[in-house]
Write an enzyme that holds these catalytic residues in place. Sequence first.
Site, PDB file in Angstrom:
ATOM      1  N   LYS A   1     -69.043  13.642 -29.541  1.00 16.71           N
ATOM      2  CA  LYS A   1     -68.368  14.755 -30.217  1.00 16.71           C
ATOM      3  C   LYS A   1     -67.087  15.027 -29.440  1.00 16.71           C
ATOM      4  O   LYS A   1     -66.967  14.584 -28.296  1.00 16.71           O
ATOM      5  CB  LYS A   1     -69.277  15.986 -30.265  1.00 16.71           C
ATOM      6  CG  LYS A   1     -69.812  16.467 -28.945  1.00 16.71           C
ATOM      7  CD  LYS A   1     -70.738  17.662 -29.179  1.00 16.71           C
ATOM      8  CE  LYS A   1     -71.217  18.247 -27.883  1.00 16.71           C
ATOM      9  NZ  LYS A   1     -72.569  17.923 -27.554  1.00 16.71           N
TER      10      LYS A   1
ATOM     11  N   ASP B   1     -69.852  11.492 -20.579  1.00 12.86           N
ATOM     12  CA  ASP B   1     -71.103  12.248 -20.614  1.00 12.86           C
ATOM     13  C   ASP B   1     -72.228  11.568 -21.385  1.00 12.86           C
ATOM     14  O   ASP B   1     -72.560  11.950 -22.508  1.00 12.86           O
ATOM     15  CB  ASP B   1     -70.867  13.643 -21.195  1.00 12.86           C
ATOM     16  CG  ASP B   1     -72.058  14.542 -20.847  1.00 12.86           C
ATOM     17  OD1 ASP B   1     -71.955  15.745 -21.010  1.00 12.86           O
ATOM     18  OD2 ASP B   1     -73.089  13.988 -20.395  1.00 12.86           O
TER      19      ASP B   1
ATOM     20  N   GLY C   1     -73.455  22.232 -14.158  1.00 14.80           N
ATOM     21  CA  GLY C   1     -72.622  22.329 -12.961  1.00 14.80           C
ATOM     22  C   GLY C   1     -71.145  22.169 -13.293  1.00 14.80           C
ATOM     23  O   GLY C   1     -70.762  22.050 -14.448  1.00 14.80           O
TER      24      GLY C   1
ATOM     25  N   ASP D   1     -74.449  11.354 -28.729  1.00 13.11           N
ATOM     26  CA  ASP D   1     -73.874  12.699 -28.620  1.00 13.11           C
ATOM     27  C   ASP D   1     -72.352  12.620 -28.612  1.00 13.11           C
ATOM     28  O   ASP D   1     -71.689  13.335 -27.866  1.00 13.11           O
ATOM     29  CB  ASP D   1     -74.393  13.355 -27.331  1.00 13.11           C
ATOM     30  CG  ASP D   1     -74.059  14.845 -27.297  1.00 13.11           C
ATOM     31  OD1 ASP D   1     -74.010  15.425 -26.210  1.00 13.11           O
ATOM     32  OD2 ASP D   1     -73.804  15.399 -28.385  1.00 13.11           O
TER      33      ASP D   1
ATOM     34  N   ASN E   1     -66.995  15.469 -25.770  1.00 12.22           N
ATOM     35  CA  ASN E   1     -67.360  14.365 -24.855  1.00 12.22           C
ATOM     36  C   ASN E   1     -66.322  13.261 -24.851  1.00 12.22           C
ATOM     37  O   ASN E   1     -66.604  12.158 -24.383  1.00 12.22           O
ATOM     38  CB  ASN E   1     -68.719  13.770 -25.277  1.00 12.22           C
ATOM     39  CG  ASN E   1     -69.852  14.711 -24.986  1.00 12.22           C
ATOM     40  OD1 ASN E   1     -69.706  15.624 -24.179  1.00 12.22           O
ATOM     41  ND2 ASN E   1     -70.973  14.517 -25.660  1.00 12.22           N
TER      42      ASN E   1
ATOM     43  N   THR F   1     -74.952  19.803 -30.807  1.00 14.23           N
ATOM     44  CA  THR F   1     -74.709  20.612 -32.001  1.00 14.23           C
ATOM     45  C   THR F   1     -75.018  19.719 -33.201  1.00 14.23           C
ATOM     46  O   THR F   1     -74.908  18.505 -33.108  1.00 14.23           O
ATOM     47  CB  THR F   1     -73.240  21.077 -32.091  1.00 14.23           C
ATOM     48  OG1 THR F   1     -72.940  21.377 -33.433  1.00 14.23           O
ATOM     49  CG2 THR F   1     -72.289  19.981 -31.623  1.00 14.23           C
TER      50      THR F   1
HETATM   51  C1  AK3 Z   1     -63.179  17.901 -17.828  1.00 12.95           C
HETATM   52  N1  AK3 Z   1     -62.466  16.731 -17.330  1.00 12.95           N
HETATM   53  N2  AK3 Z   1     -61.112  16.661 -17.317  1.00 12.95           N
HETATM   54  C2  AK3 Z   1     -60.719  15.489 -16.819  1.00 12.95           C
HETATM   55  C3  AK3 Z   1     -61.882  14.763 -16.486  1.00 12.95           C
HETATM   56  N3  AK3 Z   1     -62.056  13.525 -15.977  1.00 12.95           N
HETATM   57  C4  AK3 Z   1     -63.322  13.110 -15.785  1.00 12.95           C
HETATM   58  N4  AK3 Z   1     -64.438  13.854 -16.062  1.00 12.95           N
HETATM   59  C5  AK3 Z   1     -64.261  15.084 -16.564  1.00 12.95           C
HETATM   60  N5  AK3 Z   1     -65.380  15.823 -16.839  1.00 12.95           N
HETATM   61  C6  AK3 Z   1     -66.720  15.298 -16.595  1.00 12.95           C
HETATM   62  C7  AK3 Z   1     -67.135  14.438 -17.777  1.00 12.95           C
HETATM   63  C8  AK3 Z   1     -68.501  13.881 -17.549  1.00 12.95           C
HETATM   64  C9  AK3 Z   1     -68.839  12.545 -17.506  1.00 12.95           C
HETATM   65  N6  AK3 Z   1     -70.157  12.311 -17.339  1.00 12.95           N
HETATM   66  C10 AK3 Z   1     -70.864  13.416 -17.244  1.00 12.95           C
HETATM   67  N7  AK3 Z   1     -72.245  13.350 -17.090  1.00 12.95           N
HETATM   68  C11 AK3 Z   1     -72.996  14.487 -16.947  1.00 12.95           C
HETATM   69  O1  AK3 Z   1     -72.515  15.597 -16.878  1.00 12.95           O
HETATM   70  N8  AK3 Z   1     -74.328  14.212 -16.892  1.00 12.95           N
HETATM   71  C12 AK3 Z   1     -75.313  15.165 -16.691  1.00 12.95           C
HETATM   72  C13 AK3 Z   1     -75.095  16.328 -15.952  1.00 12.95           C
HETATM   73  C14 AK3 Z   1     -76.178  17.190 -15.773  1.00 12.95           C
HETATM   74  C15 AK3 Z   1     -77.451  16.930 -16.313  1.00 12.95           C
HETATM   75  C16 AK3 Z   1     -77.596  15.776 -17.031  1.00 12.95           C
HETATM   76  C17 AK3 Z   1     -78.924  15.484 -17.645  1.00 12.95           C
HETATM   77  F1  AK3 Z   1     -78.980  14.199 -18.016  1.00 12.95           F
HETATM   78  F2  AK3 Z   1     -79.866  15.721 -16.725  1.00 12.95           F
HETATM   79  F3  AK3 Z   1     -79.112  16.254 -18.712  1.00 12.95           F
HETATM   80  C18 AK3 Z   1     -76.574  14.890 -17.236  1.00 12.95           C
HETATM   81  S1  AK3 Z   1     -69.927  14.791 -17.361  1.00 12.95           S
HETATM   82  C19 AK3 Z   1     -62.975  15.570 -16.809  1.00 12.95           C
END
Ligand code: AK3
Length: 271
Positions: A137, A153, A24, A135, A140, A170
């Site tokens: 990298k 993440d 997403g 993970d 993240n 990766t």
């Molecule tokens: C780009 N960007 N620029 C500034 C900024 N400030 C904050 N955040 C940003 N970006 C978002 C960073 C994230 C933090 N935690 C995430 N966690 C996740 O995406 N988890 C997740 C999703 C889908 C499915 C699954 C799973 F487990 F089912 F596989 C797990 S993504 C920013």
Amino acid sequence: MAAKEEWSISDFEIGKFIGEGKFGKVYLAREKQSGYVVALKVIFKAKLEKYRSHAHLRREIEIQHGLNHPNVLRLFAWFHDETRVFLVLEYAARGELYKLLKSLHHFSEKRAATYVSSLAGALAYCHEKHVIHRDIKPENLLLDIEGRLKIADFGWAVQSNAKRHTMCGTIDYLAPEMVEKKEHDHAVDNWTLGILCYEFLYGVPPFEAEDEYGTFRRIMKVDLKFPSSPAVSVEAKDLICKLLVKDSSKRLSLQKILKHPWIVTHADPSG
Ligand SMILES: Cn1ncc2ncnc(NCCc3cnc(NC(=O)Nc4cccc(C(F)(F)F)c4)s3)c21
């Protein structure tokens, strides 16, 4: 942002698109009551079903909810509607660290040491809470408005009580025991710290090859070479050699990294 038992999308004004990630998109958003600016990650339930990642996401939310460290991106809250799950995340205004690395080609020793020190501190905190990220990298790693590093993440993080066996991400950043699908523990993050330190200083990860099998072979051999340019200090190379060690029990501990001469002389204490 005040805690609230049930948030909904109507509590937020959605701003600009800031990133595309797993399952997403991420948007800038403002919580209407407090005016607090956050990053809102939108995850489609259909995608979670397709990849059967519900448990994965639930584990991430549990793990990240329990973490509170200056170098770990905060997960303030989460909520869902019929079709989507929303993560209310701390906003890192200077964005993705790997974009900065691409634009600068490689970091100064001061900047690299500061990021490695922040990462070591954040990982020591996570390991204390029995969490292995697995993970880490550049994709993240984010930077906040002051340029402070934030690990983001935890989509691949696990509780480290049991030994782990699953592959993820990766393979450039994977420790030998992970690419060999052997048991692994939190020392995998120490290996990855060595990979990142090398990449911060040289602009590329140490075991790059034409294809994945080439990288796999170089990781298993720990085929570590230091290019003559850019010029890198002996202390920095010493730290990298003490992290990229095949035997996970012999890798420099996070505490020892924070006391390593290269970190002590180069890292900016304000993080
Ligand atoms: C780009 N960007 N620029 C500034 C900024 N400030 C904050 N955040 C940003 N970006 C978002 C960073 C994230 C933090 N935690 C995430 N966690 C996740 O995406 N988890 C997740 C999703 C889908 C499915 C699954 C799973 F487990 F089912 F596989 C797990 S993504 C920013």
